[in-house]
Structures are given as C-alpha cells and as structure tokens.
Design a protein around this motif. Structure first.
Motif, PDB file in Angstrom:
ATOM      1  N   LEU A   1      -2.969  11.397   0.205  1.00 20.68           N
ATOM      2  CA  LEU A   1      -3.991  11.282  -1.229  1.00 20.68           C
ATOM      3  C   LEU A   1      -5.236   9.833  -1.402  1.00 20.68           C
ATOM      4  O   LEU A   1      -5.993  10.174  -2.249  1.00 20.68           O
ATOM      5  CB  LEU A   1      -2.677  11.030  -1.987  1.00 20.68           C
ATOM      6  N   PHE A   2      -5.038   9.404  -0.822  1.00 18.83           N
ATOM      7  CA  PHE A   2      -5.606   8.310  -0.722  1.00 18.83           C
ATOM      8  C   PHE A   2      -6.267   7.631   0.983  1.00 18.83           C
ATOM      9  O   PHE A   2      -5.383   7.431   1.188  1.00 18.83           O
ATOM     10  CB  PHE A   2      -6.201   7.128  -1.694  1.00 18.83           C
ATOM     11  N   PHE A   3      -7.592   7.041   1.284  1.00 16.08           N
ATOM     12  CA  PHE A   3      -8.065   6.676   2.693  1.00 16.08           C
ATOM     13  C   PHE A   3      -8.590   5.843   2.658  1.00 16.08           C
ATOM     14  O   PHE A   3      -8.665   5.470   3.431  1.00 16.08           O
ATOM     15  CB  PHE A   3      -8.704   8.209   3.341  1.00 16.08           C
ATOM     16  N   GLY A   4      -9.387   5.298   1.104  1.00 21.09           N
ATOM     17  CA  GLY A   4      -9.578   4.598   1.435  1.00 21.09           C
ATOM     18  C   GLY A   4      -9.936   3.682  -0.080  1.00 21.09           C
ATOM     19  O   GLY A   4      -8.791   4.005  -0.788  1.00 21.09           O
TER      20      GLY A   4
ATOM     21  N   GLU B   1       1.373  -1.305   0.328  1.00 19.85           N
ATOM     22  CA  GLU B   1      -0.100  -0.049  -0.117  1.00 19.85           C
ATOM     23  C   GLU B   1       0.663   0.755   0.116  1.00 19.85           C
ATOM     24  O   GLU B   1       0.183   2.318  -0.956  1.00 19.85           O
ATOM     25  CB  GLU B   1      -0.786  -0.178   1.252  1.00 19.85           C
ATOM     26  N   ARG B   2       2.408   1.240   0.738  1.00 19.46           N
ATOM     27  CA  ARG B   2       2.501   2.218   0.741  1.00 19.46           C
ATOM     28  C   ARG B   2       3.471   2.478  -0.714  1.00 19.46           C
ATOM     29  O   ARG B   2       3.650   3.218  -1.048  1.00 19.46           O
ATOM     30  CB  ARG B   2       3.819   1.598   1.827  1.00 19.46           C
ATOM     31  N   ALA B   3       3.933   1.459  -1.021  1.00 19.42           N
ATOM     32  CA  ALA B   3       4.210   1.310  -2.777  1.00 19.42           C
ATOM     33  C   ALA B   3       3.405   1.826  -3.869  1.00 19.42           C
ATOM     34  O   ALA B   3       3.457   3.346  -4.659  1.00 19.42           O
ATOM     35  CB  ALA B   3       4.668   0.346  -2.633  1.00 19.42           C
ATOM     36  N   HIS B   4       1.648   2.083  -3.571  1.00 22.18           N
ATOM     37  CA  HIS B   4       0.631   2.353  -4.103  1.00 22.18           C
ATOM     38  C   HIS B   4       0.762   3.635  -3.643  1.00 22.18           C
ATOM     39  O   HIS B   4       1.084   4.310  -4.462  1.00 22.18           O
ATOM     40  CB  HIS B   4      -0.484   1.638  -3.743  1.00 22.18           C
TER      41      HIS B   4
ATOM     42  N   ALA C   1       3.958   9.710  -7.196  1.00 21.84           N
ATOM     43  CA  ALA C   1       4.663  10.487  -8.259  1.00 21.84           C
ATOM     44  C   ALA C   1       4.195  10.610  -9.823  1.00 21.84           C
ATOM     45  O   ALA C   1       4.291  11.266 -10.447  1.00 21.84           O
ATOM     46  CB  ALA C   1       6.098   8.877  -8.260  1.00 21.84           C
ATOM     47  N   ALA C   2       3.213   9.510  -9.625  1.00 19.11           N
ATOM     48  CA  ALA C   2       2.055   9.582 -10.875  1.00 19.11           C
ATOM     49  C   ALA C   2       1.426  11.153 -11.653  1.00 19.11           C
ATOM     50  O   ALA C   2       0.874  12.300 -12.182  1.00 19.11           O
ATOM     51  CB  ALA C   2       0.612   9.490 -10.862  1.00 19.11           C
ATOM     52  N   LEU C   3       0.921  11.584  -9.547  1.00 17.24           N
ATOM     53  CA  LEU C   3       0.527  13.141  -9.887  1.00 17.24           C
ATOM     54  C   LEU C   3       0.911  14.307  -9.655  1.00 17.24           C
ATOM     55  O   LEU C   3       1.062  15.309 -10.529  1.00 17.24           O
ATOM     56  CB  LEU C   3      -0.544  12.833  -7.983  1.00 17.24           C
ATOM     57  N   ARG C   4       2.149  14.303  -9.478  1.00 15.78           N
ATOM     58  CA  ARG C   4       3.594  15.090  -9.913  1.00 15.78           C
ATOM     59  C   ARG C   4       3.726  14.912 -10.912  1.00 15.78           C
ATOM     60  O   ARG C   4       3.629  15.947 -12.046  1.00 15.78           O
ATOM     61  CB  ARG C   4       4.930  14.810  -9.824  1.00 15.78           C
ATOM     62  N   ALA C   5       3.531  13.586 -11.941  1.00 13.46           N
ATOM     63  CA  ALA C   5       3.954  13.960 -13.682  1.00 13.46           C
ATOM     64  C   ALA C   5       2.909  14.609 -14.593  1.00 13.46           C
ATOM     65  O   ALA C   5       2.808  15.350 -15.005  1.00 13.46           O
ATOM     66  CB  ALA C   5       3.753  12.390 -13.978  1.00 13.46           C
TER      67      ALA C   5
END
Length: 684
Positions: free
Chosen positions: A72-75, A17-20, A26-30
């Motif tokens: 960034l996500f919570f569920g 989950e931490r990796a996701h 990283a995707a948001l920065r991109a």
C-alpha cells in the motif's frame, strides 16, 4: 545508507511501520465501505444524472480495492520541520499507490503522484529539498519485511546503491508486467511528471524502463488533470495484443481502471484484414507520399459545373449561372478543407447565392428559406454531380485496382515502378470481397479522415513506436491532433522494412514536430554483461545511439554455447530445464520458422509452456516466444535458439540484426545463447 535492508526485532521500528500499514489498510477498507454505503436515490434531477453518478461511484469503489499482494505504501519522507504548521504530523509522509485518510480526513498514505511525493523521487544529498530522511520499505507479497534509511542531511556523503531498490528491480517476473512506482529514478520521474500539453518522445535502450515510464505518465496525468482527460479521453497504443495483455495490469495497480488500450491495427479496423503485402508494397503504401496520392484521389471526382442551377419558388425562378457556381467550387477546393465538410457547405453556398438574388428582387428571406433552398431538388442534383459522395474503402480499392486512376493521382509522386508494385494483381468486385492488407487499412483510415475529421483524444501513449510507418504515425497523430502524446521506443529495435530512420522524422509524421526527445541510457533490467554483448550490434544497426549501460552486475549472467546441428533442439531444451531450476520466468526465443519444431519438442519432453500473451503461473513458467513477438517482453531467464536463424528470418541483414538485438535484451537475470551455425560477424 546501509548496504543491505535492516530486519529488526519485533519491538523496534519495523513493528511500528507494520502497525501503520495495518491501520492504513483498515482506513482504506473504511473509505471503500463508506463509498459503498452512499444512498444516491434522491440526489439527482433525472435518471441520466443518476446513471452517471452511479457509474462514478462504481469506479470509485473499484479504485479503493485493497490489493493484498501489493504494498500500500513503499516509502516515507521525514522533514527537518513541519511542512504545514497547522498539522502536528506534517513532518512525515508515507508515499504509496493511492491516497488513504483516517476518519478525521488526515492523510495516512499520500498518492505517489501528489506534489508532496515528488521529493521521494527527486531529493538527493546535493538537493535534499528539506528532506531529512528517506525511508524505503521491503515487502514479501503484501507483508512488510524490511526497511532502509537514507540520510540526506550530509551533502558530502557518497551516494550508495539502495539494496532494497536493487532487490525490487531483480524480483522474479512471473505473470504480467508490474509497476515501477517504488523504483522510479529522477530522470524517469521528470518525464512522468511532464506537463499535459507537451508531447514527449522517450528514446530508451533495452531495460531502461521506457514502457513503464509511459504507463506511469498516463497515471500521473489522469491524477493531475482528471476532469479534462475524463472528457477528452486517453489511450495506450501497443504493437500487438500479446504486448497489451502483458502490460494491462500496471495501471489498475496504480488506481487507474478505465484507460483504454489498442493496437494501431485496431485503430484503423475499417475493413477485415485477410491479405498480406510484399515488404516492398507495404513500404510504399506506408510512405508519407501516399497521403498526397489519396488527397488527389478524393478530389478527383469533383467536376466543375457545365449548366446553371434553376431554383423555382412559387411563381418566381432564380438562376445561378455556371461562372458563379464555378467560383464557389474553386473557392472550396482552394481552402483545402475536409471533403465532407466542403460537400456540406456547397448547397449552402448555392442557396446563399439564391438568397442574394431574392433580396435584390425585393424579398426578405431568412435562414429557414436558405435551408429550404439548400434542400431544393435542383440544388441537390447539382451538388451530387459536382461534389459526389466518397466511400473511403471503395475509393482506395479503385486506386489500387485501376492503373489509369492510380497513374493520374500518383503523377510526380510515385514512380511507375512503385505504382505497379502496389496495384492488385486481381482486382476484386467489391470492398467486401477484397483481401485487404494491414497497410491498406491505414490508407482507408487516411481517406476517411480526408472526408471527415477524426476525433482527437486528450493524451495518447504510443509504445514501440520505432516500428511504425509514416502513414501509421499519421493515423495515430489524428487521434491526438488537439491533445498530446508520449512516444516510446528505441530506434535500434526497429524491425520493419518501413521503420522510421529518426525521431525527428517520426514526430513530423505524427504532427508533433515541436516535441522534445528524452534519452534514457541507464538500464535497470538487463544485466551489464548481457547489454554489453547485445550492444556489439549497435554500430551496425543504430550507430547514432549511445550504448545503454546497466546499474546491475550479474557475473555468469551470459552463456554462449555452440552445439552440433543435430543437437541444437535437444541442447535448447536442456538450457530451458536449467533455467527453470531457478526462480522466476523463462522465455525461449527462437526464429519464427523454428517455433513449430520447438513446440513439438517441448510437448514430447513434457515441458509445459505458454504462448506470448498467455499468463504464466508458478507451475508453468516457460514461454515459447517467436522472435517477431519478443519486443517489449521480459523474462528472468532467456534461452535464445540459433541467432543466425533469427537474422535470416528477416528480409534484409540489418533488419535481422535489429531483431536479434531485441531477442538478446529480454533477460533480467540470465541469457543462454545456443547456436549451431556461426554467429553473425557483428557479435564476434
């Protein structure tokens, strides 16, 4: 469901989950970098379009900001089967504050407002909506530290309180209000996702999350109806600037950067406020009957014609007799349209009467001739005499200064005693020198709308609505006359002399009588012991309301202590020190009259503090709050100084008890009540 969050070894699912989370960031920065790199120099037809596009891209860049301390996500939702057969990953969705996709366009985080996210809030063991597992994540700042799973496949299994959910609700409150996006409950979610076209009134006891629900509803509507609301606009209206500063960070954390906020006073700021009414005068000026008085005053200047209008064009003269002019004026008065619109229509009606005579005389006039006749000096002079222009501030000043004019306009509407109450004792020379009150500004706004229609927004959120007068409701209603509203409040917390008695009455004044009322009684913020203590006041202040309950038990959260009068201030400071020994924010709430003494005592004792509206920090966690400004605010720990003084500070006992009810229900973790005088009988 497990009874507490699972923290597991690094090689287990938590690391995945931490990796996701890292990949999603990283995707948001991109996504942000891609937006920043867009070259729009040659893609628009003109500089105006270029400016609009540049502004939209700038807003998009702001919305893609990664808030390091905000999850960034919570569920997560896991389904029995693939939701989309074309997507091999369609059985799992991460739910978060905004949409994030990978370079191929596949979603990594789904916006909480998207339809696919709804089961995260609504699915249950009885109605799982095809969800097999709901996972909640625990965070420390922006770091993912725990997760908690809920299996929805067994309808007979008992529901358990989520430990992560409870921990999120109980997090210490330092700084501005935060969002509740991770903790929205099913009954709250239904309100949040209500249709744009419907007006919803939320009656909610203390700690039921009504303010947060209203803010999340704005964010949802902007997501679901972006283009429509971009054209028509949205607005959040709060009771004062302190309250607005407290809530202003909620919408940006949800990705909405441009929602405007205002107080009712700012909406009607046509004049400078320098005066203050008595409670009785303010209540009369805020009464809905004043709308009829003002309507009569606006039209009082209309004078039926006594002379014909003679229009000379070339060698010919065209005469409109008095009886025909009178018919035109009476028809405009009978239609009851805006005074300004009728004033603009009058010269055109007279010009049309002239054109009819021209045609009867063998001429063939067109629209240009009619417009020219409408601007003819004889027509303009007649219109000025019959339908004079109205300056709203001057008219209201005359109404409040001239007893005879007021008596004529208020005949059969206000009693002679009420008229005397609102008359100015010393009439000023002009609107500029007048000491206008807040209620006067609302009267001017009403008059302004009688002359020229007020523009309407697409959606308005009105918080702490129970304190508005009928005339203030009308002022807000004008701002959403063709749109919708979310009305938030608690009748039991109405603390103004003019507070409306019921939501049905309030919604009628707002112009939204068809709105439906949703009642939130499940508390999440105030501990059960505290809300039960405060609810002792309900039979006296709002007997028709159901008592709010709380999901949170906090033994020891309520302390009521009597001290000697000469020890009250010292005891209050000791209670503040004890509260500050715990994590989180502390609010010292006191009667307004007691605040100067307490401010001086805090300074002498070396206890740093801020005022309402100023942001607390980890070094300064104490806020000194006058009872009149406590509404809508919340603190981890509250010290309430002398309840009897809070009650005595209001014009009547019932209003004082309502003010006390507000003060008693600001605490999230603990409430300490100190008193030297006997407590009100209703608390016994």
């Amino acid at each position: 469901m497990s009874s507490r969050p699972q923290t597991i070894p690094a090689q287990d699912p938590l690391e995945a989950e931490r990796a996701h989370l890292a990949a999603s960031r990283a995707a948001l920065r991109a996504m942000r970098e891609h937006t920043e790199s867009l070259d729009i120099r040659d893609v628009t037809a003109n500089w105006v379009n270029a400016e609009v596009l540049a502004s939209e891209i700038e807003q998009r860049i702001k919305a893609l900001a990664d808030l390091a301390d905000t999850p960034l996500f919570f569920g997560r939702l896991d389904y029995h089967h693939r939701v989309d057969a074309a997507d091999e990953h369609g059985y799992r969705f991460y739910i978060g504050r905004r949409h994030v996709h990978d370079p191929d366009g596949d979603p990594m985080v789904i916006d909480w407002r998207a339809p696919v996210s709804e089961p995260f809030y609504q699915a249950s063991k009885k109605d799982p909506r095809d969800v097999e597992l709901r996972r909640r994540f625990g965070y420390d700042g922006g770091a993912l530290t725990a997760y908690e799973d809920e299996d929805l496949t067994d309808p007979d299994a008992a529901d358990a309180v989520s430990a992560l959910l409870q921990r999120e609700i109980e997090k210490p409150r330092v700084g501005p209000m935060r969002d509740i996006v991770a903790t929205i409950q099913p009954e709250q979610d239904e309100i949040v996702r209500g249709a744009l076209g419907e007006t919803i009134c939320v009656q909610g006891g203390p700690g039921t999350g009504k303010t947060a629900v209203g803010l999340h509803r704005v964010a949802f509507l902007l997501y679901a109806h972006r283009e429509r609301l971009a054209r028509s606009g949205t607005l959040v209206i709060g009771p004062n600037r302190s309250f607005l500063r407290y809530i202003e960070q909620v919408l940006p954390t949800l990705g909405e950067m441009e929602v405007k906020q205002a107080t009712v006073d700012e909406l009607v700021a046509h004049v400078e406020i320098r005066g203050e009414d008595t409670a009785r005068a303010a209540a009369i000026k805020g009464d809905a009957r004043m709308a009829e008085v003002l309507r009569r005053a606006v039209r009082a200047g209309v004078t039926l014609p006594t002379e014909p209008v003679m229009v000379v064009r070339g060698s010919r003269r065209w005469r409109i007799p008095v009886h025909e002019l009178t018919e035109i004026v009476e028809e405009l008065l009978g239609r009851d349209i805006r005074y300004g619109a009728a004033g603009e229509a009058l010269p055109q009606r007279i010009a049309h009467a002239v054109l009819v005579r021209m045609e009867q005389g063998g001429e063939a006039p067109d629209d240009r001739v009619q417009n020219a006749v409408a601007r003819h000096p004889a027509v303009k002079a007649a219109v000025k005499a019959i339908w004079p222009a109205v300056n709203p501030a001057k008219l209201v000043l005359r109404l409040l200064s001239d007893p005879e004019f007021l008596a004529a306009c208020a005949d059969g509407v206000l009693s002679p005693e009420e008229q005397r109450e609102i008359l100015l004792p010393k009439p000023p020379r002009s609107p500029r020198t007048a000491r206008w009150s807040r209620a006067d500004a609302v009267l001017i706004d009403e008059t302004n709308d009688l002359v020229n229609r007020t523009g309407s927004l697409g959606h308005v959120v009105l918080d702490e609505a129970q304190d508005l007068s009928p005339m203030q409701y009308r002022a807000v209603g004008r701002r959403c006359s063709t749109g919708s509203a979310t009305v938030l409040g608690d009748i039991a917390q109405g603390t103004t002399p003019w507070a409306t008695g019921s939501w049905a009455e309030a919604l009628t004044h707002l112009g939204k009588s068809a709105a439906h009322v949703e009642e939130l009684t499940q508390g999440f913020r105030v501990p059960r012991e505290v809300i039960a203590y405060a609810s002792r006041l309900l039979p006296a202040i709002a007997p028709e309301l159901r008592e709010a309950t709380s999901i949170r038990e906090a033994p020891g959260s309520l302390t009521v202590r009597r001290v000697e009068a000469e020890q009250l201030t010292a005891g209050t400071l000791d209670a503040c020190r004890a509260a500050l020994a715990h994590e989180g924010s502390t609010g010292l709430i006191a009667a307004d009259a007691r605040v100067p003494e307490l401010r001086a005592a805090l300074a002498a004792a070396g206890l740093p503090h801020v005022e309402p509206g100023q942001e607390t920090s980890r070094d300064v966690r104490l806020t000194l709050v006058p009872a009149s400004l406590a509404k809508g605010l919340e603190y981890d720990h509250v010290v309430l100084d002398e309840p009897a003084a809070v009650v005595a500070g209001e014009p009547d006992h019932r209003t004082g008890l309502r003010r006390l009810y507000v003060a008693l229900t600001r605490a999230v973790s603990g409430l300490t009540v100190l008193h030297a005088e006997p407590l009100p009988d209703e608390l016994a």
